[in-house]
Enzyme design. Structure first.
Site, PDB file in Angstrom:
ATOM      1  N   HIS A 116       0.661  -1.175  -0.088  1.00 14.33           N
ATOM      2  CA  HIS A 116       0.005  -0.054   0.081  1.00 14.33           C
ATOM      3  C   HIS A 116       1.059   1.242  -0.194  1.00 14.33           C
ATOM      4  O   HIS A 116       1.913   1.211   0.773  1.00 14.33           O
ATOM      5  CB  HIS A 116      -0.802  -0.127   1.296  1.00 14.33           C
ATOM      6  CG  HIS A 116      -2.136   1.066   1.126  1.00 14.33           C
ATOM      7  ND1 HIS A 116      -1.910   2.424   1.300  1.00 14.33           N
ATOM      8  CD2 HIS A 116      -3.220   0.666   0.718  1.00 14.33           C
ATOM      9  CE1 HIS A 116      -3.026   2.908   1.276  1.00 14.33           C
ATOM     10  NE2 HIS A 116      -4.016   1.947   0.836  1.00 14.33           N
ATOM     11  N   ASP A 170      -7.824  -5.267   0.099  1.00 12.32           N
ATOM     12  CA  ASP A 170      -8.413  -6.073  -0.958  1.00 12.32           C
ATOM     13  C   ASP A 170      -8.030  -7.603  -0.806  1.00 12.32           C
ATOM     14  O   ASP A 170      -8.667  -8.418  -1.535  1.00 12.32           O
ATOM     15  CB  ASP A 170      -7.985  -5.647  -2.336  1.00 12.32           C
ATOM     16  CG  ASP A 170      -8.350  -3.797  -2.679  1.00 12.32           C
ATOM     17  OD1 ASP A 170      -7.616  -3.060  -2.534  1.00 12.32           O
ATOM     18  OD2 ASP A 170      -9.516  -3.851  -3.008  1.00 12.32           O
TER      19      ASP A 170
HETATM   20  C1  SDX Z   1      -6.427   0.121  -2.955  1.00 14.62           C
HETATM   21  O1  SDX Z   1      -4.558   4.584  -2.102  1.00 14.62           O
HETATM   22  C2  SDX Z   1      -5.271   4.000  -1.280  1.00 14.62           C
HETATM   23  O2  SDX Z   1      -5.959   4.453  -0.232  1.00 14.62           O
HETATM   24  C3  SDX Z   1      -6.033   2.441  -1.989  1.00 14.62           C
HETATM   25  C4  SDX Z   1      -6.930   1.926  -1.241  1.00 14.62           C
HETATM   26  C5  SDX Z   1      -8.267   2.604  -1.015  1.00 14.62           C
HETATM   27  O3  SDX Z   1      -8.891   2.389  -0.122  1.00 14.62           O
HETATM   28  O4  SDX Z   1      -8.287   3.785  -1.811  1.00 14.62           O
HETATM   29  O5  SDX Z   1      -6.421   1.464  -0.139  1.00 14.62           O
HETATM   30  C6  SDX Z   1      -7.392   0.710  -2.044  1.00 14.62           C
HETATM   31  O6  SDX Z   1      -6.055   0.589  -3.711  1.00 14.62           O
HETATM   32  C7  SDX Z   1      -5.281  -0.821  -2.136  1.00 14.62           C
HETATM   33  C8  SDX Z   1      -4.134  -1.269  -3.079  1.00 14.62           C
HETATM   34  C9  SDX Z   1      -4.464  -2.481  -3.861  1.00 14.62           C
HETATM   35  N1  SDX Z   1      -3.639  -2.807  -4.874  1.00 14.62           N
HETATM   36  C10 SDX Z   1      -3.046  -3.912  -4.909  1.00 14.62           C
HETATM   37  O7  SDX Z   1      -3.098  -4.813  -3.800  1.00 14.62           O
HETATM   38  C11 SDX Z   1      -1.854  -4.144  -6.008  1.00 14.62           C
HETATM   39  C12 SDX Z   1      -0.915  -4.924  -5.621  1.00 14.62           C
HETATM   40  N2  SDX Z   1       0.049  -3.715  -4.789  1.00 14.62           N
HETATM   41  C13 SDX Z   1       0.943  -3.142  -5.508  1.00 14.62           C
HETATM   42  O8  SDX Z   1       0.602  -2.776  -6.877  1.00 14.62           O
HETATM   43  C14 SDX Z   1       1.475  -1.741  -4.902  1.00 14.62           C
HETATM   44  O9  SDX Z   1       1.843  -2.239  -3.480  1.00 14.62           O
HETATM   45  C15 SDX Z   1       0.669  -0.613  -4.703  1.00 14.62           C
HETATM   46  C16 SDX Z   1       0.229  -0.044  -5.869  1.00 14.62           C
HETATM   47  C17 SDX Z   1      -0.515  -0.711  -3.661  1.00 14.62           C
HETATM   48  C18 SDX Z   1       1.633   0.415  -4.009  1.00 14.62           C
HETATM   49  O10 SDX Z   1       2.664   0.719  -5.008  1.00 14.62           O
HETATM   50  P1  SDX Z   1       3.741   1.983  -4.600  1.00 14.62           P
HETATM   51  O11 SDX Z   1       3.377   2.558  -3.355  1.00 14.62           O
HETATM   52  O12 SDX Z   1       3.969   2.718  -5.894  1.00 14.62           O
HETATM   53  O13 SDX Z   1       4.838   0.951  -3.992  1.00 14.62           O
HETATM   54  P2  SDX Z   1       5.906   0.355  -5.273  1.00 14.62           P
HETATM   55  O14 SDX Z   1       5.089   0.005  -6.370  1.00 14.62           O
HETATM   56  O15 SDX Z   1       6.909   1.496  -5.306  1.00 14.62           O
HETATM   57  O16 SDX Z   1       6.632  -0.608  -4.623  1.00 14.62           O
HETATM   58  C19 SDX Z   1       7.498  -0.610  -3.740  1.00 14.62           C
HETATM   59  C20 SDX Z   1       8.421  -1.926  -3.719  1.00 14.62           C
HETATM   60  C21 SDX Z   1       8.776  -2.311  -4.998  1.00 14.62           C
HETATM   61  O17 SDX Z   1       9.888  -3.148  -5.273  1.00 14.62           O
HETATM   62  P3  SDX Z   1      11.600  -2.463  -5.242  1.00 14.62           P
HETATM   63  O18 SDX Z   1      11.394  -1.560  -6.608  1.00 14.62           O
HETATM   64  O19 SDX Z   1      11.594  -1.411  -4.108  1.00 14.62           O
HETATM   65  O20 SDX Z   1      12.584  -3.494  -5.075  1.00 14.62           O
HETATM   66  O21 SDX Z   1       7.782  -2.972  -3.219  1.00 14.62           O
HETATM   67  C22 SDX Z   1       7.341  -3.865  -4.319  1.00 14.62           C
HETATM   68  C23 SDX Z   1       7.766  -3.278  -5.521  1.00 14.62           C
HETATM   69  O22 SDX Z   1       8.432  -4.158  -6.648  1.00 14.62           O
HETATM   70  N3  SDX Z   1       5.958  -4.267  -4.207  1.00 14.62           N
HETATM   71  C24 SDX Z   1       5.633  -5.574  -4.426  1.00 14.62           C
HETATM   72  C25 SDX Z   1       4.042  -5.296  -4.319  1.00 14.62           C
HETATM   73  N4  SDX Z   1       3.869  -4.206  -3.998  1.00 14.62           N
HETATM   74  C26 SDX Z   1       4.983  -3.527  -4.045  1.00 14.62           C
HETATM   75  N5  SDX Z   1       6.043  -6.726  -4.839  1.00 14.62           N
HETATM   76  C27 SDX Z   1       5.402  -7.810  -4.879  1.00 14.62           C
HETATM   77  N6  SDX Z   1       4.032  -7.769  -4.906  1.00 14.62           N
HETATM   78  C28 SDX Z   1       3.328  -6.612  -4.447  1.00 14.62           C
HETATM   79  N7  SDX Z   1       2.156  -6.476  -4.223  1.00 14.62           N
END
Ligand code: SDX
Length: 433
Positions: free
Chosen positions: A309, A368
């Site tokens: 998140h 989620d």
């Molecule tokens: C909602 O904003 C809100 O409030 C949203 C929400 C709401 O109520 O409105 O809470 C609802 O949207 C919840 C989130 C639902 N999405 C998912 O579950 C999709 C999977 N999650 C990821 O795509 C991700 O964690 C996000 C999109 C939620 C957050 O992305 P960020 O903050 O941009 O983080 P990032 O992509 O920069 O990741 C940081 C690191 C990365 O690795 P490095 O480059 O540092 O090595 O963490 C890794 C990412 O690769 N990473 C994951 C991951 N999420 C982040 N690796 C594997 N699986 C994951 N799910």
């Protein structure tokens, strides 16, 4: 604003400026950079707005490190345990909990607006029968502005209020009709004898040939899911509503834009993707550990849906509440806790919470991760999961829109950029290229 300031020195010119600091009631103070470009000639650079406050707001507060979520100051745990979604709608919209008379009156008004103009039914016939209900929601909600010319002055508080009531009231009807259309079943009309959430289930699962009485356990479970999804500060879809509404577009158009943004798999579309991922794991014949390894592999685009998140770097408080409710509901449904999907979810959660990759990146299960499992257990089809998220979030979107329209500091949103394109060059006649 406080008397606090920060000093910024431009090392290229030696120029020093003082920037004022705004102090909120909770959370980090904010440096007011509005004079930066004028005084120093710089823009700030913050793709994804990781460190940027787009506005001031009194609606919702999140503390990502503590795992705190407050709706108008009330902790989500207390609202989940003691309130109803309709009461939370009143709270988010008006800023305080209603008296019993106020809640009764609000409930009456919401029931009064649940019907749709009969011409709206014709919109559904224009979609392919297998259209995703979210595609239908985006279209139908945007089209509502074609019907409500009596309340289009966004600067008129009464117009804003009736638009808010219409949207909160009609979303269950629009959502249920999206489901009915996709399944070729007759549309069911709202029944004022039922609760807000019970009415939605009756419009979803009821048929004209028999009387449908919603299961009280399901009504309570779904009402709780709606409470947990009602608002969440300046997330992608809420920011979309604010930005589109900042041009003074009508609220139906702004909410339609929010629905479109929520649909993305990285946002509200994640709950549908979580169940698809869990089903893949169950049917793949591969181990959970193999899927976790893929999520950690930079060369593999696979991510664990339902984990991570932007704000929560601790357990999403909503996930905790839903996790407990999922256990309880599955047990009440007769040992459903042995549902292979739920078992895989618990195993995935355990592994991720212990794995160094997830621990160091503070990737916890988010709302989620469990919501899809409980919706599935209630017999809600997969392609309706994000529709229910949109139904719940409508009150949050319209509360932020309403707050923005009353904010004297609000102006049309127009971010700038770091330009990395071609430098100025002269046109070359085609015969010379
Ligand atoms: C909602 O904003 C809100 O409030 C949203 C929400 C709401 O109520 O409105 O809470 C609802 O949207 C919840 C989130 C639902 N999405 C998912 O579950 C999709 C999977 N999650 C990821 O795509 C991700 O964690 C996000 C999109 C939620 C957050 O992305 P960020 O903050 O941009 O983080 P990032 O992509 O920069 O990741 C940081 C690191 C990365 O690795 P490095 O480059 O540092 O090595 O963490 C890794 C990412 O690769 N990473 C994951 C991951 N999420 C982040 N690796 C594997 N699986 C994951 N799910």
């Amino acid at each position: 604003m406080t008397s606090k300031t920060v000093t910024l020195t431009d090392n290229a010119t030696g120029k020093v400026i003082e920037l004022p600091v705004h102090e909120g009631s909770h959370g980090p103070d904010c440096i007011d950079i509005r004079s930066l470009y004028k005084e120093l000639g710089y823009f700030t650079y913050d793709p994804g707005f990781m460190s940027t406050a787009s506005c001031s707001s009194a609606v919702t507060f999140i503390d990502g490190s503590e795992g705190t979520l407050l709706y108008r100051g009330y902790p989500i745990e207390q609202l989940a345990a003691q309130s109803t979604y309709l009461e939370v709608c009143y709270l988010l919209l008006n800023g305080d909990l209603p008296s019993s008379d106020e809640l009764h009156d609000f409930s009456r008004i919401i029931k009064e607006h649940s019907m749709m103009h009969e011409a709206v039914r014709g919109f559904y016939d224009g979609f392919r029968h297998d259209a995703h209900p979210m595609a239908i929601m985006v279209g139908v909600v945007g089209a509502l502005s074609a019907f409500y010319h009596d309340a289009t002055d966004v600067h008129n508080p009464e117009h804003r209020k009736i638009s808010a009531h219409r949207l909160i009231s009609k979303m269950p009807t629009i959502a249920a009709w999206s489901y009915k259309y996709a399944n070729g079943q007759p549309f069911m009309y709202p029944q004022n004898r039922l609760s807000y959430t019970g009415n939605f289930l009756a419009m979803m699962f009821g048929v004209p040939t028999s009387t449908y009485e919603p299961d009280p356990t399901f009504v309570r479970a779904l009402d709780l899911i709606l409470i947990l999804h009602a608002d969440h500060e300046q997330n992608a879809s809420t920011s979309t509503v604010r930005l589109s509404g900042s041009s003074e577009a009508n609220p139906f158009a702004a909410i339609s834009a929010g629905i479109a943004s929520l649909w993305g798999p990285l946002h509200g579309g994640a709950n549908e993707k979580v169940v698809m991922m869990l089903e893949d794991i169950v049917h793949s014949g591969k181990t959970v550990e193999e899927f976790v390894a893929r999520a950690k592999d930079k060369d593999d685009p696979f991510r664990l849906m339902g984990f991570g998140h932007r704000v929560y770097k601790n357990y999403d408080p909503r996930a905790k509440i839903i996790r407990e409710m999922t256990h309880k509901l599955l047990a009440e449904m007769g040992g459903g806790e042995h549902d292979p999907l739920f078992e895989v979810a618990l195993k995935l959660e355990k592994i991720a919470l212990e794995d160094e990759y997830f621990v160091e990146r503070k990737l916890y299960p988010n709302v989620d991760f469990y919501s899809g499992i409980i919706l599935r257990a209630m017999g809600i089809p997969l392609n309706m999961f994000t529709v229910i998220f949109a139904l719940a979030r409508t009150v949050g979107w319209i509360s932020h829109w309403n707050e923005m329209m009353q904010d004297p500091e609000s102006r049309i949103g127009r971010p700038r950029q770091l330009y990395t394109g071609s430098k100025t060059r002269d046109y070359i006649a085609i015969e010379d290229r």
